[in-house]
Design an enzyme around this catalytic site. Structure first.
Site, PDB file in Angstrom:
ATOM      1  N   HIS A 133     -32.717 -66.598  72.271  1.00 35.27           N
ATOM      2  CA  HIS A 133     -32.768 -66.750  70.809  1.00 35.27           C
ATOM      3  C   HIS A 133     -31.423 -66.279  70.241  1.00 35.27           C
ATOM      4  CE1 HIS A 133     -34.052 -65.635  66.698  1.00 35.27           C
ATOM      5  NE2 HIS A 133     -35.099 -66.421  66.874  1.00 35.27           N
ATOM      6  N   ASP A 210     -35.298 -58.735  75.336  1.00 33.47           N
ATOM      7  CA  ASP A 210     -35.791 -59.189  74.041  1.00 33.47           C
ATOM      8  C   ASP A 210     -37.287 -59.464  74.238  1.00 33.47           C
ATOM      9  OD1 ASP A 210     -36.705 -60.720  71.956  1.00 33.47           O
ATOM     10  OD2 ASP A 210     -34.973 -62.063  71.903  1.00 33.47           O
ATOM     11  N   GLN A 213     -41.277 -62.252  72.149  1.00 36.75           N
ATOM     12  CA  GLN A 213     -42.386 -63.138  72.537  1.00 36.75           C
ATOM     13  C   GLN A 213     -43.231 -62.561  73.667  1.00 36.75           C
ATOM     14  OE1 GLN A 213     -43.173 -65.565  70.687  1.00 36.75           O
ATOM     15  NE2 GLN A 213     -41.277 -65.963  69.577  1.00 36.75           N
ATOM     16  N   LYS A 236     -44.955 -60.278  65.052  1.00 44.26           N
ATOM     17  CA  LYS A 236     -45.430 -61.162  66.122  1.00 44.26           C
ATOM     18  C   LYS A 236     -46.516 -60.465  66.941  1.00 44.26           C
ATOM     19  CE  LYS A 236     -40.886 -63.368  66.714  1.00 44.26           C
ATOM     20  NZ  LYS A 236     -40.897 -64.533  65.859  1.00 44.26           N
ATOM     21  N   CYS A 375     -33.993 -71.413  66.328  1.00 41.62           N
ATOM     22  CA  CYS A 375     -32.925 -70.402  66.527  1.00 41.62           C
ATOM     23  C   CYS A 375     -32.443 -70.366  67.967  1.00 41.62           C
ATOM     24  CB  CYS A 375     -33.374 -69.015  66.072  1.00 41.62           C
ATOM     25  SG  CYS A 375     -33.832 -68.943  64.357  1.00 41.62           S
TER      26      CYS A 375
END
Ligand code: C6P
Length: 434
Positions: A133, A210, A213, A236, A375
């Site tokens: 991302h 990261d 997700q 999220k 993104c």
């Protein structure tokens, strides 16, 4: 963080779970029931989170770590309890290793500004890859420019996984940081974090994950996996917007510079300089989003109570079902690796149909999906597409919602076929599951 389908003793009762999410029970324009397939953009909130936020506002809203009064004490205790819940969620050694901020983007920027700019210099390398991302690319581009370090890309395989065979060539003693997503927000690819951490440490590099997700969809243990930095966003994770988390080991946080100056992050302030508070306060300048943080704590309780194994098993089953059903649609390309290597994210395209047009037609049927480059412009360049349409699933989704999506795509395909019968795709996709 494993792509294996977990076993579960207690299957998820999806109908009961759906009752926990007030927003899911509505009809949209045209009397279409909402089919929410955009959890990767932001997750829906269970009633316990909404109630907890309301309770804060109604009963003890007061600034934290400031007032010497009962409301302030209560709010501070609630916020620090939430920090402990995040610590447990991530398997961190101490609550002080949990820094609250506004989200994944800010957390990664904190590392790029407070760690990379201090520690990196000419000749050093930051290893990234094309599935990241922008939040896990642009801060590294900026840090590289500021420090004289360079960015290197670990190649992807043809089906959209990291090409770990190329690690030896890309991860060397020059590498100071490997920045990688736990799960791609487009391809759904789940990356082998434990292996990557081992390989990074073997050359003296640190690893930043990261987790935007991955953290909401599978258990993570920063110790067991050897993660140095981990970032994720509350919104999220079924929690309110405006709150995020940076995890880093104590010694790393202590060596890092604060990025923002102001209240709460200082020990002493003099006319011309200041000294810093201990971690995590050093990184939490200004008023923290304390009610959102408490909401995140409530979301963590909710998810843990449902049982990670049950969540992961249901999302995996949904994902298998979605891939199977979508494979029935002629011409549809689902990007990314096989379902065994990915989480419940399906980005797809129809030849010569713009993703915005496709998602607009789906929206008219009450189906909320995301369209665009998500993104990830370098990834879309690799896919040979300007944009894709993405359905992202959560444990509150059902197989019948996937059926509605499949019918919706079929109907849209026929509409576009009538409009452009002879068209064929100019693009060669990175991969297809078909
Ligand atoms: N992806 C999506 O629809 P923030 O905006 O800071 O909460 O999260 C940024 C971010 C970082 N990494 C990954 C892998 C992400 O998926 C996201 C957010 C959303 O895919 C919005 S672009």
């Amino acid at each position: 963080m494993s792509a294996e389908a977990p076993s579960t003793a207690r299957p998820l009762d999806v109908d009961a779970v759906r009752q926990d999410f007030p927003i899911l029970h509505q009809t949209l324009a045209g009397d279409r029931p909402l089919v929410y397939l955009d959890t990767a953009a932001t997750a829906q909130k269970p009633r316990v989170v909404i109630d907890k936020v309301r309770e804060c506002f109604e009963q003890y809203n007061s600034n934290v770590h400031r007032g010497i009064h009962q409301l302030g004490d209560r709010m501070t205790t609630e916020m620090e309890d939430a920090r402990e819940k995040v610590r447990k969620l991530l398997g961190a050694a101490e609550a002080d290793e949990i820094v609250f901020n506004s989200g994944t983007t800010m957390a990664i920027n904190q590392v790029a500004l407070g760690w990379a700019r201090k520690m990196l210099g000419p000749g050093d390398e930051i290893l990234v890859n094309e599935m990241e991302h922008h939040a896990n690319l642009v801060p590294w581009q900026m840090a590289a420019k500021a420090t004289g370090a360079s960015l290197k890309y670990l190649p992807l395989t043809a089906d959209g996984r990291l090409d770990v065979e190329r690690l030896d060539a890309c991860l060397t003693h020059k590498t100071k940081l490997l920045a990688v997503t736990g799960m791609s927000n487009v391809l759904g690819t789940i990356n082998p974090i434990g292996l990557l951490a081992q390989r990074a440490h073997a050359v003296g590099a640190k690893i930043l994950v990261d987790g935007a997700q991955s953290v909401p969809h599978q258990p993570v243990d920063v110790h067991q996996l050897g993660i140095d930095f981990l970032a994720f966003s509350g919104h999220k994770f079924y929690a309110p917007t405006g709150v995020g988390v940076l995890y880093a080991k104590r010694e790393i946080l202590e060596a890092m510079d604060p990025v923002f100056g102001g209240g709460h992050m200082i020990r002493e302030v003099f006319r011309d300089h200041a000294t810093w508070a201990d971690i995590p306060a050093k990184f939490e300048a200004g008023t923290a989003p304390f009610i959102e943080i408490v909401g995140l704590g409530a979301a963590i309780d909710y998810v843990r109570n449902l049982d990670w194994d049950a969540i992961a098993a249901w999302e995996h089953e949904l994902s298998i079902y979605a891939h199977r059903r979508m494979a029935e649609i002629p011409d549809l390309v689902v990007h990314g690796p096989g379902v065994e290597h990915k989480g419940s994210i399906l980005s797809f395209s129809l030849p010569d149909v713009h993703s915005h047009d496709l998602s607009d037609l789906l929206d008219r049927q009450g189906i909320a999906v995301r369209a665009g480059h998500h993104c990830t412009m370098p990834l879309h360049e690799r896919l040979g597409l300007a944009a894709t349409t993405r359905a992202s699933l959560a444990f509150y989704n059902t197989k019948s919602e996937i059926d509605v999506l499949v019918e919706g795509i079929e109907a849209a395909r026929k509409v576009f076929q009538r409009r452009r019968p002879a068209a064929s795709s100019p693009h060669q996709p990175l991969t297809t599951n078909h």
